[in-house]
Design a protein around this motif. Structure first.
Motif, PDB file in Angstrom:
ATOM      1  N   VAL A 130      11.143   4.578   8.361  1.00 43.82           N
ATOM      2  CA  VAL A 130      10.169   3.769   7.622  1.00 43.82           C
ATOM      3  C   VAL A 130       8.777   4.421   7.716  1.00 43.82           C
ATOM      4  N   GLU A 131       8.468   5.033   8.865  1.00 44.18           N
ATOM      5  CA  GLU A 131       7.169   5.720   9.010  1.00 44.18           C
ATOM      6  C   GLU A 131       6.999   6.774   7.911  1.00 44.18           C
ATOM      7  N   THR A 132       8.084   7.490   7.597  1.00 42.71           N
ATOM      8  CA  THR A 132       8.009   8.525   6.563  1.00 42.71           C
ATOM      9  C   THR A 132       7.626   7.909   5.217  1.00 42.71           C
ATOM     10  N   GLY A 133       8.252   6.783   4.887  1.00 45.51           N
ATOM     11  CA  GLY A 133       7.943   6.111   3.620  1.00 45.51           C
ATOM     12  C   GLY A 133       6.500   5.639   3.576  1.00 45.51           C
ATOM     13  N   LEU A 134       6.038   5.054   4.670  1.00 46.82           N
ATOM     14  CA  LEU A 134       4.658   4.563   4.713  1.00 46.82           C
ATOM     15  C   LEU A 134       3.675   5.725   4.569  1.00 46.82           C
ATOM     16  N   GLU A 135       3.990   6.838   5.213  1.00 48.38           N
ATOM     17  CA  GLU A 135       3.126   8.015   5.142  1.00 48.38           C
ATOM     18  C   GLU A 135       3.050   8.531   3.693  1.00 48.38           C
ATOM     19  N   ILE A 136       4.182   8.504   3.013  1.00 46.44           N
ATOM     20  CA  ILE A 136       4.202   8.958   1.610  1.00 46.44           C
ATOM     21  C   ILE A 136       3.326   8.060   0.744  1.00 46.44           C
ATOM     22  N   ILE A 137       3.444   6.755   0.919  1.00 41.11           N
ATOM     23  CA  ILE A 137       2.620   5.839   0.117  1.00 41.11           C
ATOM     24  C   ILE A 137       1.142   6.066   0.422  1.00 41.11           C
ATOM     25  N   LYS A 138       0.819   6.289   1.676  1.00 41.09           N
ATOM     26  CA  LYS A 138      -0.577   6.566   2.045  1.00 41.09           C
ATOM     27  C   LYS A 138      -1.098   7.831   1.380  1.00 41.09           C
ATOM     28  N   THR A 139      -0.226   8.818   1.244  1.00 41.13           N
ATOM     29  CA  THR A 139      -0.639  10.082   0.629  1.00 41.13           C
ATOM     30  C   THR A 139      -0.860   9.925  -0.875  1.00 41.13           C
ATOM     31  N   LEU A 140      -0.142   8.966  -1.480  1.00 42.16           N
ATOM     32  CA  LEU A 140      -0.279   8.767  -2.927  1.00 42.16           C
ATOM     33  C   LEU A 140      -1.435   7.822  -3.252  1.00 42.16           C
ATOM     34  N   GLN A 141      -1.485   6.696  -2.560  1.00 39.88           N
ATOM     35  CA  GLN A 141      -2.438   5.629  -2.877  1.00 39.88           C
ATOM     36  C   GLN A 141      -3.884   6.147  -2.827  1.00 39.88           C
ATOM     37  N   GLY A 142      -4.567   6.047  -3.972  1.00 36.16           N
ATOM     38  CA  GLY A 142      -5.967   6.475  -4.020  1.00 36.16           C
ATOM     39  C   GLY A 142      -6.126   7.961  -4.254  1.00 36.16           C
ATOM     40  N   HIS A 143      -5.153   8.745  -3.853  1.00 33.98           N
ATOM     41  CA  HIS A 143      -5.263  10.199  -4.007  1.00 33.98           C
ATOM     42  C   HIS A 143      -4.773  10.660  -5.368  1.00 33.98           C
ATOM     43  N   THR A 144      -3.993   9.799  -6.051  1.00 36.81           N
ATOM     44  CA  THR A 144      -3.552  10.160  -7.401  1.00 36.81           C
ATOM     45  C   THR A 144      -3.544   8.898  -8.273  1.00 36.81           C
ATOM     46  N   SER A 145      -3.243   9.068  -9.575  1.00 38.70           N
ATOM     47  CA  SER A 145      -3.248   7.946 -10.513  1.00 38.70           C
ATOM     48  C   SER A 145      -2.517   6.736  -9.934  1.00 38.70           C
ATOM     49  N   GLY A 146      -3.142   5.587  -9.994  1.00 35.60           N
ATOM     50  CA  GLY A 146      -2.482   4.368  -9.532  1.00 35.60           C
ATOM     51  C   GLY A 146      -1.172   4.125 -10.269  1.00 35.60           C
ATOM     52  N   MET A 147      -1.097   4.570 -11.529  1.00 37.24           N
ATOM     53  CA  MET A 147       0.142   4.493 -12.317  1.00 37.24           C
ATOM     54  C   MET A 147       1.302   5.211 -11.637  1.00 37.24           C
ATOM     55  N   GLY A 148       0.982   6.149 -10.768  1.00 41.84           N
ATOM     56  CA  GLY A 148       2.023   6.979 -10.152  1.00 41.84           C
ATOM     57  C   GLY A 148       2.493   6.467  -8.804  1.00 41.84           C
ATOM     58  N   VAL A 149       1.917   5.353  -8.342  1.00 46.22           N
ATOM     59  CA  VAL A 149       2.273   4.876  -6.998  1.00 46.22           C
ATOM     60  C   VAL A 149       3.340   3.783  -7.102  1.00 46.22           C
ATOM     61  N   PRO A 150       4.559   4.056  -6.626  1.00 41.48           N
ATOM     62  CA  PRO A 150       5.617   3.041  -6.703  1.00 41.48           C
ATOM     63  C   PRO A 150       5.442   1.972  -5.623  1.00 41.48           C
ATOM     64  N   HIS A 151       6.156   0.854  -5.785  1.00 42.19           N
ATOM     65  CA  HIS A 151       6.255  -0.124  -4.700  1.00 42.19           C
ATOM     66  C   HIS A 151       7.285   0.408  -3.713  1.00 42.19           C
ATOM     67  N   TYR A 152       6.908   0.488  -2.457  1.00 44.92           N
ATOM     68  CA  TYR A 152       7.848   0.927  -1.418  1.00 44.92           C
ATOM     69  C   TYR A 152       8.542  -0.326  -0.886  1.00 44.92           C
ATOM     70  N   VAL A 153       9.861  -0.389  -1.000  1.00 49.65           N
ATOM     71  CA  VAL A 153      10.584  -1.606  -0.606  1.00 49.65           C
ATOM     72  C   VAL A 153      11.792  -1.299   0.283  1.00 49.65           C
ATOM     73  N   ILE A 154      12.109  -2.271   1.107  1.00 51.46           N
ATOM     74  CA  ILE A 154      13.379  -2.266   1.834  1.00 51.46           C
ATOM     75  C   ILE A 154      14.197  -3.419   1.284  1.00 51.46           C
ATOM     76  N   ASP A 155      15.401  -3.123   0.839  1.00 49.95           N
ATOM     77  CA  ASP A 155      16.307  -4.194   0.425  1.00 49.95           C
ATOM     78  C   ASP A 155      16.910  -4.722   1.726  1.00 49.95           C
ATOM     79  N   ALA A 156      16.506  -5.944   2.102  1.00 49.96           N
ATOM     80  CA  ALA A 156      16.801  -6.432   3.443  1.00 49.96           C
ATOM     81  C   ALA A 156      18.305  -6.529   3.685  1.00 49.96           C
ATOM     82  N   PRO A 157      18.787  -5.933   4.782  1.00 50.57           N
ATOM     83  CA  PRO A 157      20.214  -6.035   5.096  1.00 50.57           C
ATOM     84  C   PRO A 157      20.602  -7.506   5.222  1.00 50.57           C
ATOM     85  N   GLY A 158      21.746  -7.871   4.648  1.00 49.44           N
ATOM     86  CA  GLY A 158      22.185  -9.257   4.724  1.00 49.44           C
ATOM     87  C   GLY A 158      21.790 -10.078   3.514  1.00 49.44           C
TER      88      GLY A 158
END
Ligand code: PLP
Length: 378
Positions: free
Chosen positions: A282-310
């Motif tokens: 999950v740290e890797t995913g959060l780091e990726i979102i941090k690298t995108l958010q604000g640093h490139t077009s907001g149009m290019g930033v996806p929602h990072y989600v976990i489909d909850a087990p169960g």
């Protein structure tokens, strides 16, 4: 000219065939393919450049798929949330409808690994049952066609489904989830686009995981769909050795925007049996979102989600640092460069017209209307 069916028929499905092209031991993967089918389209055979690269890892079977005994084969409990066959009704106003088990390529990390590749379209009467369910459930305004890959159905079967769904008056949106444009671009014919156009509003979420999947042919396929008025989104799965790297993900979102596809979801990999070797943290995913958010077009930033087990559904995650503190008086914020800002709140009088006093430690999340705050405080 080659039809899409002919292109699909040239796909590699047998270990011995694969061994003619790639450095694999057919006997080492025969058992895997017997359990979880393989299909690699001609376009994907071209993408694979070396053993273990980002494309190899997505489609070439690995013996590890059979030795992974930890997680479940239905981690999202889709079978339990199914009121009629092929339909999953988990959220209040939208449903998921699995219309086929066939895919152009069989992703090794597939959430529905237990189902895909088995033959069979909807059986006699099953489409009617789904339509009856929808007619009785007036709260459903959005349906997602999935599978398998709906765009592997021939035009007339896909049209039969769309036509039947359009008899349900309260059904507003039809969405199609597909990896076909990014793996069998020949399938996106002018005839298909002309047919789909008659059933708008139709949205599509296309599966892309790596920037080099956006070949010129794939971009042309996306352009045809966009020109037919289909708003295009992308769904990406975070995968070890494929795209678990901020620079790869930055290139991917830029390539998607160029192809008129808006990044929609970045999924943390599900806990599906046989896919564990491709999960990352999950740290890797959060780091990726941090690298995108604000640093490139907001149009290019996806929602990072976990489909909850169960079966808890998709839960959005944001790097926690943006909202540092929230009080009834002000929000303390950090921007993408790490600089701190404060945003004063509007005065909120209580029933007697006085400014409401809230204990600092327990800010009700409903007073903020801010999902970021919810996830931080809740
Ligand atoms: C993902 C999903 C949906 C759609 O979710 P959105 O957030 O609206 O894109 C609907 N039903 C199920 C079961 C899902 O997994």
């Amino acid at each position: 000219m080659e039809t899409w069916q002919q292109a699909l028929a040239k796909s590699i499905t047998k270990p011995a065939e694969l061994a003619k092209h790639l450095d694999v031991d057919p006997s080492a993967i025969a058992d895997v393919v017997a359990e979880y089918p393989m299909r690699i389209t001609p376009m994907w055979m071209k993408l694979i450049k070396e053993k273990g690269d980002a494309f190899w890892r997505q489609v070439v079977p690995e013996p590890e798929e059979l030795t992974d005994d930890s997680p479940a084969d239905d981690p999202l409990h889709e079978d339990l949330d199914s009121p009629v066959p092929h339909l999953v009704h988990r959220y209040p106003d939208r449903v998921l409808f699995m219309v086929t088990n066939q895919c152009p390529i069989y992703c090794r990390f597939c959430t529905r690994k237990r189902l895909v590749g088995k033959p069979g379209f909807l059986k006699q009467g099953e489409l009617e049952r789904v339509v009856h369910y929808l007619q009785a459930h007036t709260e459903v305004r959005d349906i997602i066609l999935s599978g398998g890959d709906p765009l592997l159905l021939p035009d007339h079967l896909l049209e039969r489904i769309l036509k039947a769904l359009r008899t349900v008056p309260h059904l507003e949106l039809i969405r199609i989830g597909s990896r076909v444009p990014g793996s069998l671009p020949e399938r996106i014919t002018p005839e298909l686009c002309a047919m789909i156009k008659q059933y708008h509003p139709i949205y599509m979420n296309l599966h892309f995981n790596h920037p080099d999947e956006l070949t010129p042919e794939v971009k042309t396929a996306c352009e045809r769909l966009a020109d037919a008025g289909v708003p295009l989104g992308a769904q990406t799965v975070l995968l070890k050795g494929v795209n678990d790297d901020p620079t790869v993900m930055m290139r991917l979102v830029h390539q998607l925007l160029l192809a008129r596809v808006k990044p929609y979801y970045l999924y943390q990999a599900d806990l599906t049996r046989g896919t564990n070797h491709l999960r990352t943290t999950v740290e890797t995913g959060l780091e990726i979102i941090k690298t995108l958010q604000g640093h490139t077009s907001g149009m290019g930033v996806p929602h990072y989600v976990i489909d909850a087990p169960g079966g808890g559904g998709k839960i959005p995650l944001l790097p926690a640092d943006y909202l540092v503190n929230l009080t009834p008086e002000q929000a303390t914020l950090t921007n993408y460069e790490g600089k701190t800002y404060t945003y004063p709140q509007p005065e909120q009088p209580d029933g007697n017209g006085r400014r409401r006093e809230l204990p600092m430690a327990t800010v009700p999340s409903t007073s903020t209307g801010c999902s970021m705050a919810d996830s931080m405080l809740g």
